[in-house]
Motif scaffolding. Structure first.
Motif, PDB file in Angstrom:
ATOM      1  N   THR A 193     -19.433   0.223  -4.242  1.00  0.00           N
ATOM      2  CA  THR A 193     -21.043   0.041  -3.675  1.00  0.00           C
ATOM      3  C   THR A 193     -21.145   2.003  -3.819  1.00  0.00           C
ATOM      4  O   THR A 193     -22.065   1.790  -3.959  1.00  0.00           O
ATOM      5  N   LYS A 194     -20.196   2.479  -3.029  1.00  0.00           N
ATOM      6  CA  LYS A 194     -19.998   3.867  -2.307  1.00  0.00           C
ATOM      7  C   LYS A 194     -19.692   5.205  -3.545  1.00  0.00           C
ATOM      8  O   LYS A 194     -19.595   5.865  -2.723  1.00  0.00           O
ATOM      9  N   ARG A 195     -19.095   4.436  -4.123  1.00  0.00           N
ATOM     10  CA  ARG A 195     -18.467   5.405  -4.994  1.00  0.00           C
ATOM     11  C   ARG A 195     -19.825   6.316  -6.162  1.00  0.00           C
ATOM     12  O   ARG A 195     -19.594   7.697  -4.879  1.00  0.00           O
ATOM     13  N   PRO A 196     -20.831   6.387  -5.943  1.00  0.00           N
ATOM     14  CA  PRO A 196     -21.828   7.654  -6.055  1.00  0.00           C
ATOM     15  C   PRO A 196     -22.438   7.795  -5.134  1.00  0.00           C
ATOM     16  O   PRO A 196     -22.723   9.192  -4.770  1.00  0.00           O
ATOM     17  N   LEU A 197     -22.651   7.392  -4.078  1.00  0.00           N
ATOM     18  CA  LEU A 197     -22.665   8.283  -2.743  1.00  0.00           C
ATOM     19  C   LEU A 197     -21.343   9.541  -2.182  1.00  0.00           C
ATOM     20  O   LEU A 197     -21.742  10.074  -2.108  1.00  0.00           O
ATOM     21  N   ALA A 198     -20.109   8.981  -2.354  1.00  0.00           N
ATOM     22  CA  ALA A 198     -19.631  10.294  -2.271  1.00  0.00           C
ATOM     23  C   ALA A 198     -19.033  11.588  -3.154  1.00  0.00           C
ATOM     24  O   ALA A 198     -18.865  12.013  -3.053  1.00  0.00           O
ATOM     25  N   LEU A 199     -19.574  10.743  -4.731  1.00  0.00           N
ATOM     26  CA  LEU A 199     -19.453  11.710  -5.477  1.00  0.00           C
ATOM     27  C   LEU A 199     -20.760  12.361  -5.325  1.00  0.00           C
ATOM     28  O   LEU A 199     -20.917  14.018  -5.437  1.00  0.00           O
ATOM     29  N   ALA A 200     -22.201  12.134  -4.613  1.00  0.00           N
ATOM     30  CA  ALA A 200     -22.906  13.104  -4.325  1.00  0.00           C
ATOM     31  C   ALA A 200     -23.361  13.429  -3.487  1.00  0.00           C
ATOM     32  O   ALA A 200     -23.892  15.234  -3.104  1.00  0.00           O
ATOM     33  N   ALA A 201     -22.417  13.050  -2.644  1.00  0.00           N
ATOM     34  CA  ALA A 201     -22.457  13.724  -1.193  1.00  0.00           C
ATOM     35  C   ALA A 201     -21.433  15.431  -1.395  1.00  0.00           C
ATOM     36  O   ALA A 201     -21.368  16.004  -0.602  1.00  0.00           O
ATOM     37  N   THR A 202     -20.875  15.327  -2.336  1.00  0.00           N
ATOM     38  CA  THR A 202     -19.721  16.237  -2.658  1.00  0.00           C
ATOM     39  C   THR A 202     -19.951  16.573  -4.050  1.00  0.00           C
ATOM     40  O   THR A 202     -19.419  18.033  -4.087  1.00  0.00           O
ATOM     41  N   GLU A 203     -20.850  16.887  -5.104  1.00  0.00           N
ATOM     42  CA  GLU A 203     -21.230  17.634  -5.891  1.00  0.00           C
ATOM     43  C   GLU A 203     -21.608  18.935  -5.959  1.00  0.00           C
ATOM     44  O   GLU A 203     -21.626  19.434  -7.370  1.00  0.00           O
ATOM     45  N   LEU A 261      -3.601  -0.055  -3.038  1.00  0.00           N
ATOM     46  CA  LEU A 261      -4.407   0.780  -3.460  1.00  0.00           C
ATOM     47  C   LEU A 261      -5.250   0.983  -4.365  1.00  0.00           C
ATOM     48  O   LEU A 261      -6.304   0.992  -5.175  1.00  0.00           O
ATOM     49  N   ALA A 262      -3.397   1.693  -5.679  1.00  0.00           N
ATOM     50  CA  ALA A 262      -4.037   1.933  -6.635  1.00  0.00           C
ATOM     51  C   ALA A 262      -4.719   0.178  -7.554  1.00  0.00           C
ATOM     52  O   ALA A 262      -5.312   0.773  -8.256  1.00  0.00           O
ATOM     53  N   LEU A 263      -4.228  -0.885  -7.880  1.00  0.00           N
ATOM     54  CA  LEU A 263      -4.466  -2.041  -7.977  1.00  0.00           C
ATOM     55  C   LEU A 263      -6.120  -1.477  -7.204  1.00  0.00           C
ATOM     56  O   LEU A 263      -6.808  -2.742  -7.839  1.00  0.00           O
ATOM     57  N   ALA A 264      -6.047  -2.277  -5.904  1.00  0.00           N
ATOM     58  CA  ALA A 264      -7.670  -2.510  -6.040  1.00  0.00           C
ATOM     59  C   ALA A 264      -8.687  -1.437  -6.214  1.00  0.00           C
ATOM     60  O   ALA A 264     -10.040  -1.952  -6.689  1.00  0.00           O
ATOM     61  N   SER A 265      -8.287  -0.202  -6.071  1.00  0.00           N
ATOM     62  CA  SER A 265      -8.911   1.015  -6.879  1.00  0.00           C
ATOM     63  C   SER A 265      -9.465   1.000  -8.368  1.00  0.00           C
ATOM     64  O   SER A 265     -10.543   0.290  -8.928  1.00  0.00           O
ATOM     65  N   GLY A 266      -8.672   0.688  -8.895  1.00  0.00           N
ATOM     66  CA  GLY A 266      -8.802  -0.100 -10.531  1.00  0.00           C
ATOM     67  C   GLY A 266      -9.675  -0.953 -10.410  1.00  0.00           C
ATOM     68  O   GLY A 266     -10.583  -0.744 -11.805  1.00  0.00           O
ATOM     69  N   ALA A 267      -9.070  -2.661 -10.140  1.00  0.00           N
ATOM     70  CA  ALA A 267     -10.276  -3.448  -9.702  1.00  0.00           C
ATOM     71  C   ALA A 267     -11.860  -3.114  -9.622  1.00  0.00           C
ATOM     72  O   ALA A 267     -12.634  -2.853 -10.357  1.00  0.00           O
ATOM     73  N   ALA A 268     -11.841  -2.275  -8.130  1.00  0.00           N
ATOM     74  CA  ALA A 268     -13.222  -1.878  -7.610  1.00  0.00           C
ATOM     75  C   ALA A 268     -13.930  -0.800  -9.205  1.00  0.00           C
ATOM     76  O   ALA A 268     -14.755  -0.976  -9.117  1.00  0.00           O
ATOM     77  N   LEU A 269     -13.464  -0.107  -9.519  1.00  0.00           N
ATOM     78  CA  LEU A 269     -13.683   0.873 -10.431  1.00  0.00           C
ATOM     79  C   LEU A 269     -14.045   0.628 -12.081  1.00  0.00           C
ATOM     80  O   LEU A 269     -15.146   0.494 -12.855  1.00  0.00           O
ATOM     81  N   ALA A 270     -13.389  -1.054 -12.383  1.00  0.00           N
ATOM     82  CA  ALA A 270     -13.288  -1.578 -14.049  1.00  0.00           C
ATOM     83  C   ALA A 270     -14.675  -2.640 -13.831  1.00  0.00           C
ATOM     84  O   ALA A 270     -15.270  -3.148 -14.953  1.00  0.00           O
ATOM     85  N   THR A 271     -15.433  -3.341 -12.801  1.00  0.00           N
ATOM     86  CA  THR A 271     -16.394  -3.779 -12.496  1.00  0.00           C
ATOM     87  C   THR A 271     -17.546  -3.488 -11.341  1.00  0.00           C
ATOM     88  O   THR A 271     -17.075  -2.978 -10.464  1.00  0.00           O
ATOM     89  N   ASP A 272     -18.351  -4.936 -11.086  1.00  0.00           N
ATOM     90  CA  ASP A 272     -18.987  -4.453 -10.314  1.00  0.00           C
ATOM     91  C   ASP A 272     -18.264  -5.257  -9.162  1.00  0.00           C
ATOM     92  O   ASP A 272     -17.181  -5.577  -9.099  1.00  0.00           O
ATOM     93  N   ALA A 273     -18.739  -5.367  -7.743  1.00  0.00           N
ATOM     94  CA  ALA A 273     -18.627  -5.772  -6.146  1.00  0.00           C
ATOM     95  C   ALA A 273     -17.869  -6.905  -6.214  1.00  0.00           C
ATOM     96  O   ALA A 273     -16.973  -7.869  -5.610  1.00  0.00           O
ATOM     97  N   THR A 274     -18.558  -8.242  -7.130  1.00  0.00           N
ATOM     98  CA  THR A 274     -18.660  -9.272  -7.021  1.00  0.00           C
ATOM     99  C   THR A 274     -17.042  -9.631  -7.767  1.00  0.00           C
ATOM    100  O   THR A 274     -16.353 -10.710  -7.040  1.00  0.00           O
ATOM    101  N   HIS A 275     -17.056  -8.483  -8.738  1.00  0.00           N
ATOM    102  CA  HIS A 275     -15.963  -9.334  -9.469  1.00  0.00           C
ATOM    103  C   HIS A 275     -14.804  -8.964  -9.178  1.00  0.00           C
ATOM    104  O   HIS A 275     -13.381  -9.337  -8.907  1.00  0.00           O
ATOM    105  N   ALA A 276     -14.602  -7.541  -8.100  1.00  0.00           N
ATOM    106  CA  ALA A 276     -13.620  -6.916  -8.025  1.00  0.00           C
ATOM    107  C   ALA A 276     -12.954  -7.872  -7.005  1.00  0.00           C
ATOM    108  O   ALA A 276     -11.906  -7.906  -6.723  1.00  0.00           O
ATOM    109  N   ARG A 277     -13.711  -8.457  -5.879  1.00  0.00           N
ATOM    110  CA  ARG A 277     -13.256  -9.653  -5.256  1.00  0.00           C
ATOM    111  C   ARG A 277     -12.628 -10.247  -5.556  1.00  0.00           C
ATOM    112  O   ARG A 277     -11.242 -10.210  -5.548  1.00  0.00           O
TER     113      ARG A 277
END
Length: 191
Positions: free
Chosen positions: A103-113, A155-171
């Motif tokens: 959910t926060k990745r777009p914010l992180a990217l916008a903050a540093t673009e 962290l790599a496994l969890a990040s992969g889950a988070a980046l591949a889908t939405d928050a509910t499915h990542a959980r």
């Protein structure tokens, strides 16, 4: 440098900055990263000049909001270090982590673009804080995990889950990951 510039911020200035951050977090979650500054100031009950005094640019505000999100995630991990069950603590934090990434990745990217050097520095600092938190939680849960598992792996496994889908499915994926990571005991243990 004037004597006034060495003083700590006034209490009302600190309150205004905290209020602006809290409201900005809410408004950005509701409206997206391109929301008008005026709306944030208006909802905070603070004038635009005060908003711009604390956060001269959109990037300054977005960086402050995202940094606050990273701090909250890391504080949550630190709190979980006191939990009675280390494996439960690790997976509770991973649950929060995947929601954060999803959910926060777009914010992180916008903050540093705007600036690549700034992006590298900020991302390095945020990554180091999150990795240190994961490392502490994995270290505490290590007796219940595969002996070769590292915080970087988790962290790599969890990040992969988070980046591949939405928050509910990542959980859900992190919950499934737990059964693959937990050490089996008794007669069911193999190699």
């Amino acid at each position: 440098m004037s004597p006034d510039s060495k003083r700590a911020p006034r209490a009302d200035a600190s309150r205004n900055a905290a209020r602006l951050l809290a409201v900005a977090r809410e408004v950005l979650a509701e409206e997206g990263n391109d929301v008008a500054f005026d709306l944030i100031a208006r909802r905070a009950g603070i004038g635009n000049a005060t908003l711009y005094r604390h956060f001269p640019t959109r990037a300054d505000l977005l960086v402050a909001v995202y940094a606050d999100e990273v701090d909250a995630l890391c504080r949550r991990g630190t709190e979980l270090l006191d939990a009675a069950e280390p494996l439960d603590a690790l997976f509770a934090w991973l649950d929060d982590f995947v929601v954060h990434v999803a959910t926060k990745r777009p914010l992180a990217l916008a903050a540093t673009e705007e600036a690549n050097a700034l992006r590298t520095s900020l991302f390095s600092r945020w990554h180091a804080a999150i990795t240190a938190t994961a490392d502490a939680l994995v270290g505490r849960a290590q007796p219940h995990l595969r002996p070769d598992l590292t915080a970087t792996d988790v962290l790599a496994l969890a990040s992969g889950a988070a980046l591949a889908t939405d928050a509910t499915h990542a959980r859900r994926l992190v919950a499934l990951l737990r059964t693959g990571l937990a050490r089996r005991t008794g007669r069911s243990a193999r190699g």
